[in-house]
Scaffold this active site. Structure first.
Site, PDB file in Angstrom:
ATOM      1  CG  ASN A  69      -0.405   0.680   2.270  1.00 50.03           C
ATOM      2  OD1 ASN A  69      -0.505   1.819   2.715  1.00 50.03           O
ATOM      3  ND2 ASN A  69       0.205  -0.111   3.320  1.00 50.03           N
ATOM      4  CG  LEU A  73       1.013   9.049   6.563  1.00 49.30           C
ATOM      5  CD1 LEU A  73       2.241  10.006   7.270  1.00 49.30           C
ATOM      6  CD2 LEU A  73       0.210   8.270   7.930  1.00 49.30           C
ATOM      7  CG  ASN A  99      -0.603   5.255  13.781  1.00 47.13           C
ATOM      8  OD1 ASN A  99      -0.326   6.325  12.919  1.00 47.13           O
ATOM      9  ND2 ASN A  99       0.070   4.589  13.961  1.00 47.13           N
ATOM     10  CB  CYS A 129       7.102  10.301   8.969  1.00 42.39           C
ATOM     11  SG  CYS A 129       5.635   9.516   9.351  1.00 42.39           S
ATOM     12  N   GLY A 216       0.892  -7.995   5.622  1.00 38.80           N
ATOM     13  CA  GLY A 216       0.009  -9.632   5.346  1.00 38.80           C
ATOM     14  C   GLY A 216       0.989 -10.552   5.740  1.00 38.80           C
TER      15      GLY A 216
HETATM   16  C1  FMN Z   1      -3.682   0.133   4.012  1.00 40.31           C
HETATM   17  C2  FMN Z   1      -2.779   0.335   5.144  1.00 40.31           C
HETATM   18  C3  FMN Z   1      -2.625   1.464   5.884  1.00 40.31           C
HETATM   19  C4  FMN Z   1      -1.817   1.542   6.846  1.00 40.31           C
HETATM   20  N1  FMN Z   1      -1.793   2.721   7.427  1.00 40.31           N
HETATM   21  C5  FMN Z   1      -0.813   3.027   8.454  1.00 40.31           C
HETATM   22  C6  FMN Z   1      -0.967   4.331   9.228  1.00 40.31           C
HETATM   23  O1  FMN Z   1      -1.554   5.220   8.803  1.00 40.31           O
HETATM   24  N2  FMN Z   1       0.113   4.340  10.528  1.00 40.31           N
HETATM   25  C7  FMN Z   1       0.735   3.130  10.770  1.00 40.31           C
HETATM   26  O2  FMN Z   1       1.536   3.157  11.809  1.00 40.31           O
HETATM   27  N3  FMN Z   1       0.674   2.073  10.101  1.00 40.31           N
HETATM   28  C8  FMN Z   1      -0.291   1.836   8.893  1.00 40.31           C
HETATM   29  N4  FMN Z   1      -0.302   0.610   8.456  1.00 40.31           N
HETATM   30  C9  FMN Z   1       0.674  -0.452   8.836  1.00 40.31           C
HETATM   31  C10 FMN Z   1      -0.102  -1.377   9.765  1.00 40.31           C
HETATM   32  O3  FMN Z   1      -0.753  -0.892  10.893  1.00 40.31           O
HETATM   33  C11 FMN Z   1       0.588  -2.687  10.266  1.00 40.31           C
HETATM   34  O4  FMN Z   1       1.796  -2.050  10.964  1.00 40.31           O
HETATM   35  C12 FMN Z   1       1.277  -3.340   8.941  1.00 40.31           C
HETATM   36  O5  FMN Z   1       0.226  -3.527   7.974  1.00 40.31           O
HETATM   37  C13 FMN Z   1       1.795  -4.862   9.369  1.00 40.31           C
HETATM   38  O6  FMN Z   1       0.731  -5.467   9.865  1.00 40.31           O
HETATM   39  P1  FMN Z   1      -0.532  -6.524   8.892  1.00 40.31           P
HETATM   40  O7  FMN Z   1       0.431  -7.343   8.470  1.00 40.31           O
HETATM   41  O8  FMN Z   1      -1.285  -7.049   9.949  1.00 40.31           O
HETATM   42  O9  FMN Z   1      -1.214  -5.750   8.217  1.00 40.31           O
HETATM   43  C14 FMN Z   1      -0.833   0.468   7.297  1.00 40.31           C
HETATM   44  C15 FMN Z   1      -1.246  -0.762   6.771  1.00 40.31           C
HETATM   45  C16 FMN Z   1      -1.972  -0.905   5.697  1.00 40.31           C
HETATM   46  C17 FMN Z   1      -2.096  -2.139   4.953  1.00 40.31           C
END
Ligand code: FMN
Length: 305
Positions: A69, A73, A99, A129, A216
């Site tokens: 993705n 932000l 967050n 960031c 994922g």
């Molecule tokens: C579509 C999307 C948007 C995300 N936006 C943020 C965000 O705004 N701030 C943040 O700290 N992490 C963000 N993440 C990261 C997730 O919070 C998480 O740390 C990461 O996806 C790993 O976990 P997962 O494999 O269970 O998705 C985002 C992840 C995805 C897939």
């Protein structure tokens, strides 16, 4: 019966399952699929001081065992969040973790100063960031910047401050130690791994931003390794995140050393993933004769050499 309550530092959670930032919005859309009071908590979409439109589309791409993705932000900004979203989140009967993202220390500090006056339970600093004042280097890939940012933010708020680290570094342990020195109350591991998807026909990146963050099941082994490694190095509570798709995955993170876990991509596939995973965890514990989920924490039995 299995006891599910856990402590993350001074914060008591009714259970260790949190919705990960950016994959659960502010909870509003997800409330139609499940009773949000069953969750341990919700981490809000990443917020900045001012609204942000985010990156050009396409912003998501499927990959083997995961997704990329580059949302960039997109968010309504702190004012709109406090006015329109926080009251809803607060009413859901679970912990509210905000967050926070920023492009300078001042931006992080101002947001934390303002959040200190609100009924949020904890602040999760997204350290993935670029710092525009420091040559756009990722804050989270520079131990010096991590330590200094957290130290300054801690002077602005009495809320627990969680440092969410990026895995895109040479030594995650060094970054975690820097967060501990700065005064973080907990460490969240991990954010997404930087990746690229290419359309071989057009020879162009699939994402409008060229690169994006991989999440994922593909990243679960990396996240588990980082949680296990950091748990040997710091004394802070850890929150594990990365590729958790079911109760077994979640328990593996507790064994690696996490006090709580966050569910991200799984919620995009199955909106009820968080509550399903909690049920699976308790069923597995019960079958195992474990009466308290906290018993799993840090019980990894590494092989000796
Ligand atoms: C579509 C999307 C948007 C995300 N936006 C943020 C965000 O705004 N701030 C943040 O700290 N992490 C963000 N993440 C990261 C997730 O919070 C998480 O740390 C990461 O996806 C790993 O976990 P997962 O494999 O269970 O998705 C985002 C992840 C995805 C897939």
């Amino acid at each position: 019966m299995v006891t599910t309550a856990v402590q993350v530092g001074s914060l008591s959670l009714k259970n260790p399952v949190l919705a990960a930032s950016g994959t659960f919005g502010f909870g509003r859309e997800m409330a139609q699929y499940q009773d949000l009071s069953r969750l341990g908590g919700i981490c809000s979409k990443g917020l900045t001081l001012r609204p942000r439109a985010g990156n050009p589309p396409p912003r998501v791409a499927e990959t083997s065992c995961g997704m990329l993705n580059s949302v960039g932000l997109q968010n309504p900004g702190l004012d709109v969040f406090l006015r329109d979203e926080l009251p809803f989140m607060r009413q859901q009967g679970c912990a509210v973790i905000v967050n926070v993202a920023g492009h300078s220390t001042d931006e992080y500090c101002e947001m934390c100063r303002r959040l200190d006056q609100t009924p949020v339970d904890a602040i999760e600093l997204n350290l993935s960031c670029p710092n525009v004042r420091e040559g756009c280097m990722l804050i989270g890939s520079d131990a010096r910047q991590i330590e200094s940012l957290i130290r300054q933010v801690k002077q602005e708020t009495r809320k627990p401050v969680w440092a969410k680290l990026t895995p895109n570094v040479t030594s995650i342990g060094d970054m975690a130690l820097a967060a501990q020195r700065g005064g973080a109350d907990a460490i969240v591991l991990i954010n997404t791994l930087l990746g690229l998807a290419i359309d071989y026909r057009t020879r162009r990146p699939i994402l409008g931003n060229n690169t994006g963050g991989l999440s994922g099941p593909a990243i679960k082994p990396v996240a588990l390794r980082m949680v296990a490694e950091v748990s040997q190095m710091v004394d802070l509570p850890l929150i594990g995140v990365g590729g958790i798709m079911n109760g077994q995955d979640a328990i593996e993170f507790l064994i690696a050393g996490a006090s709580a876990i966050e569910i991200g991509t799984a919620s995009l596939i199955r909106p009820t993933a968080c509550t399903d995973i909690l049920e699976e965890m308790t069923a597995l514990a019960q079958a195992d004769g474990v009466t308290d989920l906290a018993e799993y924490r840090g019980t990894l039995r590494l092989w000796g050499y």
